[in-house]
Scaffold this active site. Sequence first.
Site, PDB file in Angstrom:
ATOM      1  N   CYS A 383       0.721  -1.452   0.229  1.00  0.00           N
ATOM      2  CA  CYS A 383       0.018  -0.208  -0.059  1.00  0.00           C
ATOM      3  C   CYS A 383       1.273   1.127  -0.215  1.00  0.00           C
ATOM      4  O   CYS A 383       1.961   1.551  -0.981  1.00  0.00           O
ATOM      5  CB  CYS A 383      -0.847   0.240   1.137  1.00  0.00           C
ATOM      6  SG  CYS A 383      -2.336   0.979   0.618  1.00  0.00           S
ATOM      7  N   HIS A 484      -3.930  -5.297   0.959  1.00  0.00           N
ATOM      8  CA  HIS A 484      -3.986  -6.022   1.920  1.00  0.00           C
ATOM      9  C   HIS A 484      -4.276  -6.976   2.430  1.00  0.00           C
ATOM     10  O   HIS A 484      -5.263  -7.270   1.470  1.00  0.00           O
ATOM     11  CB  HIS A 484      -4.687  -4.743   3.095  1.00  0.00           C
ATOM     12  CG  HIS A 484      -4.123  -3.668   3.226  1.00  0.00           C
ATOM     13  ND1 HIS A 484      -2.670  -2.943   4.119  1.00  0.00           N
ATOM     14  CD2 HIS A 484      -4.756  -2.777   2.978  1.00  0.00           C
ATOM     15  CE1 HIS A 484      -3.022  -1.478   3.708  1.00  0.00           C
ATOM     16  NE2 HIS A 484      -3.607  -1.146   3.529  1.00  0.00           N
TER      17      HIS A 484
END
Length: 547
Positions: A383, A484
């Site tokens: 991320c 994630h």
Amino acid sequence: MKETVIFTPAPDAPRRARRLMIQGTSSDVGKSLLVAGLCRAFANRGWVVRPFKAQNMSNNAAVAVDADLSSAVSLYAPGSGGNDAMKVGDERPDCGEIGRAQALQARACGAERSVHMNPVLLKPESDIDCQVVLRGRVLGRQSASAYQTLKPALMPAVLDSLERLSQQADLVLIEGAGSGAEAYLRAQDISNMGLAEAADLPVMLVGDESRGGVSAAVLGHRLLWSVSERARVAGVVVNKFRGDPAVFAPAGDAIQTATGWPVLGLVRWFDGATRLPQEDSLALDVAARATSPTLAGAAKPLTIAVLRTPRMANTDDLDPLEAEPGVVLHWVQAGEPIPRAADVAVLAGSKATRADLEFVRAQGWHHDLHAHVRQGGRVVGLCAGLQMLGRMVRDPLGIEGAPGESEGLGLLDLDTEIGGDKRLLDLDAVDSISGCRVTGYEMHMGRTQGAALARPWLRLAQATGERAEGAVSADGRVMGSYVHGLFASDDFRHHWLKQMRGDIVLGAAGDGAPVNAYEARVEAALNAFAAQLEVDLDLDAIWALAR
């Protein structure tokens, strides 16, 4: 500045759930885990249970699929100094975000995650600023002092979310936030006694015996609470207990004599807590995380160095790796170099990408990372970590801090601009590159482009089609993704570990659970804690306290 919060009240319906609030004598007394264990214990008894926490502060979040767009309006008027470009996203209008602890509690109940389980989520961006998320959607950034003024306007939405859950369940377990007796926060409180008074809730007070002073903490709370607040306390639970209960018995008697509140039980220290996702990266500040157990007779373990940045987020992405025999996670602290013996270096998520990028430079880790790659090591960005690996990170609207741009690490040919709608996506797909199932979620505000995207890390195939995700350097040694939870997918994790070093040994974990069953280990830990609570507490009595 506007401080109007719009929401749609629940339709009139009779309340059917019993409700019980669990408040703590301080932060980190174990409220979140205790609620998760109680959720599983009562669910195992056949009850429909739901967790609730009015306000959570955490940069570890999870995606829920029922965002309430009627609540998600910008707090900021143009020209107010806030970010008037933050608008309600239409990319996935059904998705929102809640705290990781409430996601685990929902799992313990066997329930789908709902934004109503955590209607207010605060995601710190600095020591004095946080992003405010209401019922799953971003409102904007607030300073700590401005948020205190805003909180009373959030109470109607909090009460409405609690009511919605109450209409779905037999029991709602309501977790407080921090300490319930912080007098300086009481006037604007929406998560402890302020909520208990507004919603007419009985309270169970939890103290932490492991840090000492539990008797004084309980008595101090009684002193600071008003007469009506004291009357709400139905009993006290002493958590994280080690030792002989008979030795503690006089203290329990003294607490009951001084307060009139019965001690409902001593909850023994639960070692299995390390197998569950941590609520917040602040857990890394309390004590060093235990490294994974290495298999007896195994080859040299695969060492993964994780750079500990101040605003790192979603650190539970790394829990499945930490649980692997044959893998050692080394959390690199400020002032330490990246170990030369590390096989992989990881940049995790962040709530303040540019600030953490500058921190990486200040530690000299940017030099270490380039040397690590030159010497044959690998680097992974997750991320915000992916954004940092590129050439430039721009934040022209000041969404995560002061407007501006920061030079990236230059390990991937990418550029990122932070802005627009937050992308929230729940994911269950097959990666056609590895052939493995991948589950997880996306939660970010940046948009990334560049030549490195032509070499994706993943190709995610779903019923709606296939899309490329992430990027890999030309030499294959640097990779990053916005997804994630990648490593919780067992087959994908093992495929990736073999890529990182072919001689890694994958076998049974020290507790006997197979390493290809990370999710099963989480389930086993929840069931073990629920079974312990059946012994440590009188759950029938706790059920009777709820109303």
